[in-house]
Design an enzyme around this catalytic site. Structure first.
Site, PDB file in Angstrom:
ATOM      1  N   GLY A   1      -7.534   8.280   7.093  1.00 22.33           N
ATOM      2  CA  GLY A   1      -8.132   8.678   8.185  1.00 22.33           C
ATOM      3  C   GLY A   1      -9.537   8.295   8.865  1.00 22.33           C
TER       4      GLY A   1
ATOM      5  N   ASP B   1       0.803  -1.232  -0.273  1.00 18.08           N
ATOM      6  CA  ASP B   1       0.102  -0.111   0.216  1.00 18.08           C
ATOM      7  C   ASP B   1       1.025   0.829   0.165  1.00 18.08           C
ATOM      8  OD1 ASP B   1      -2.246   1.427   0.622  1.00 18.08           O
ATOM      9  OD2 ASP B   1      -2.139   1.460   2.475  1.00 18.08           O
TER      10      ASP B   1
ATOM     11  N   SER C   1      -9.370   2.299   8.598  1.00 17.83           N
ATOM     12  CA  SER C   1      -9.308   2.954   9.344  1.00 17.83           C
ATOM     13  C   SER C   1     -10.748   2.897  10.364  1.00 17.83           C
ATOM     14  CB  SER C   1     -10.000   4.080   9.326  1.00 17.83           C
ATOM     15  OG  SER C   1      -9.007   5.502   8.982  1.00 17.83           O
TER      16      SER C   1
HETATM   17  P1  13P Z   1      -8.986   4.876   5.372  1.00 22.14           P
HETATM   18  O1  13P Z   1      -8.535   5.295   6.151  1.00 22.14           O
HETATM   19  O2  13P Z   1     -10.381   5.139   4.624  1.00 22.14           O
HETATM   20  O3  13P Z   1      -9.427   3.540   5.761  1.00 22.14           O
HETATM   21  O4  13P Z   1      -8.002   4.618   4.062  1.00 22.14           O
HETATM   22  C1  13P Z   1      -7.533   3.554   3.827  1.00 22.14           C
HETATM   23  C2  13P Z   1      -6.740   3.490   2.938  1.00 22.14           C
HETATM   24  O5  13P Z   1      -7.204   4.113   1.855  1.00 22.14           O
HETATM   25  C3  13P Z   1      -5.783   3.085   2.353  1.00 22.14           C
HETATM   26  O6  13P Z   1      -4.341   2.681   1.253  1.00 22.14           O
HETATM   27  O1  G3H Z   2      -2.764   5.215   3.379  1.00 22.21           O
HETATM   28  C1  G3H Z   2      -2.445   4.467   4.704  1.00 22.21           C
HETATM   29  C2  G3H Z   2      -3.300   3.051   5.258  1.00 22.21           C
HETATM   30  O2  G3H Z   2      -4.193   3.656   6.288  1.00 22.21           O
HETATM   31  C3  G3H Z   2      -2.345   2.468   5.615  1.00 22.21           C
HETATM   32  O3  G3H Z   2      -2.041   3.479   7.465  1.00 22.21           O
HETATM   33  O4  G3H Z   2       0.507   4.047   7.136  1.00 22.21           O
HETATM   34  O5  G3H Z   2      -0.279   4.603   9.519  1.00 22.21           O
HETATM   35  O6  G3H Z   2       0.333   2.178   8.568  1.00 22.21           O
HETATM   36  P1  G3H Z   2      -0.465   4.567   7.865  1.00 22.21           P
HETATM   37 ZN    ZN Z   3      -4.297   4.890   0.683  1.00 21.66          ZN
END
Ligand code: 13P
Ligand code: G3H
Ligand code: ZN
Length: 322
Positions: free
Chosen positions: A182, A83, A270
């Site tokens: 978030g 990610d 989140s």
């Molecule tokens: P949320 O913060 O809405 O859960 O999004 C997560 C996300 O896009 C991870 O790449």
């Molecule tokens: O897009 C962000 C994801 O929620 C991952 O969050 O970088 O705190 O692991 P993190």
């Molecule tokens: Zn993301």
């Protein structure tokens, strides 16, 4: 079944009008909660790992936890995805280290730099049988160290998507249509309030999504920042000593609609954090004498499972599609 790429998953999801959930994993309980839900509902699933997760839990531990989940759920197509990879090097390390999909996120860079680095990752990934998600447009919120203030995000320009996809050869494209990362996705000034005083967010820009679809028909689109921040969990957090005023997410009905269109991957992190935290706060308050981590991590893992099952059934539409 071994770990798979997202190619087949996305093709079926596009044609079937549903989306695959991409859930962030950081520890064993989260991996178990997600994959137990996917297993019981016979749903394909993407487990995704951020740079922050790799720093927290260590690449090897995360890969081994996911391998264990594959072994425990042999009939479920599962992809392991990076990610928000922010460089060729981090993508290469995940491609070399067992991931089946990576995201290269150069969305905050100028278009030509985004094209150049994405193409470099695509060339390496495709040589190794791995697929690549890229991004155009910027979301508000925090992802790893990058923080974009609400109101300073920029929607994807539909005019750019066809050229970007053609020149980079990427396999899926994340776009910005008003979601954000978030638990505080909108400022109060961007919202209205309902009769209970709860914030009501502005709608997603489906016009931008539809324009993008017209330029790249048949191509899988990804939505980041797609937690809905269910108010019942915010309430529990606040009731048991937390402080999350005006936490707000994306309404589930809008995500369901996006899944019916070309959105094949919906990212959720989140809501998993919220489910675990609410559950642990409540448990701790009700059992002040308990100190064995298994006692509170067990209901927390169940809360992850319940949250993911709810998403699969009511938001993604991926139940029974394994
Ligand atoms: P949320 O913060 O809405 O859960 O999004 C997560 C996300 O896009 C991870 O790449
Ligand atoms: O897009 C962000 C994801 O929620 C991952 O969050 O970088 O705190 O692991 P993190
Ligand atoms: Zn993301």
């Amino acid at each position: 079944m071994a770990l798979v790429t997202t190619t087949e998953m996305f093709k079926k999801a596009y044609d079937g009008g549903y989306a695959i959930g991409a859930f962030n994993v950081n520890n064993m309980e989260i991996v178990q909660g997600i994959t137990e839900a996917a297993g019981e509902l016979n749903s394909p699933v993407i487990l995704q790992v951020s740079k922050g997760a790799r720093n927290y839990a260590n690449h090897t531990y995360l890969v081994k936890l996911v391998e264990a989940a594959v072994k425990e759920n042999p009939d479920i197509p599962m992809a392991l995805h990076l990610d928000h990879g922010d460089s060729f090097e981090v993508c290469k390390s995940c491609i070399d280290g067992g991931f089946t999909s990576v995201m290269i996120d150069c969305s905050s860079m100028p278009f030509e730099d985004n094209v150049r680095i994405t193409k470099q990752v695509v060339d390496y990934a495709h040589d190794h049988g791995v697929v690549v998600e890229a991004e155009l447009g910027t979301l508000a919120g925090v992802e790893d160290e990058v923080c974009v203030e609400a109101g300073k995000e920029s929607y994807t320009h539909p005019d750019e998507v066809e050229e970007f996809v053609t020149r980079t050869g990427c396999d899926s494209l994340a776009i910005a249509i008003g979601t954000s990362h978030g638990a505080y996705k909108f400022k109060a000034s961007q919202c209205t309030r309902n009769e209970e005083g709860i914030l009501v967010p502005p709608p997603l820009r489906f016009d931008v999504l539809e324009e993008c679809i017209k330029r790249i028909p048949g191509f899988p689109i990804v939505l980041h920042g797609s937690s809905s921040v269910p108010q019942e969990f915010v309430k529990i957090v606040n009731q048991y000593g937390g402080n999350m005023p005006d936490a707000i997410g994306i309404p589930e009905a809008e995500l369901r609609h996006a899944a019916e269109l070309a959105v094949c991957k919906i990212n959720i992190d989140s809501d998993i954090r919220l489910a675990m935290t609410a559950t642990i706060r409540k448990y701790m308050a009700e059992h002040p004498d308990h100190f064995d981590p298994r006692q509170y991590l067990k209901p927390a893992r169940q809360a992850v499972k319940d949250m993911v099952a709810h998403k699969i059934q009511n938001v993604l539409g991926s139940a029974g599609k394994a």
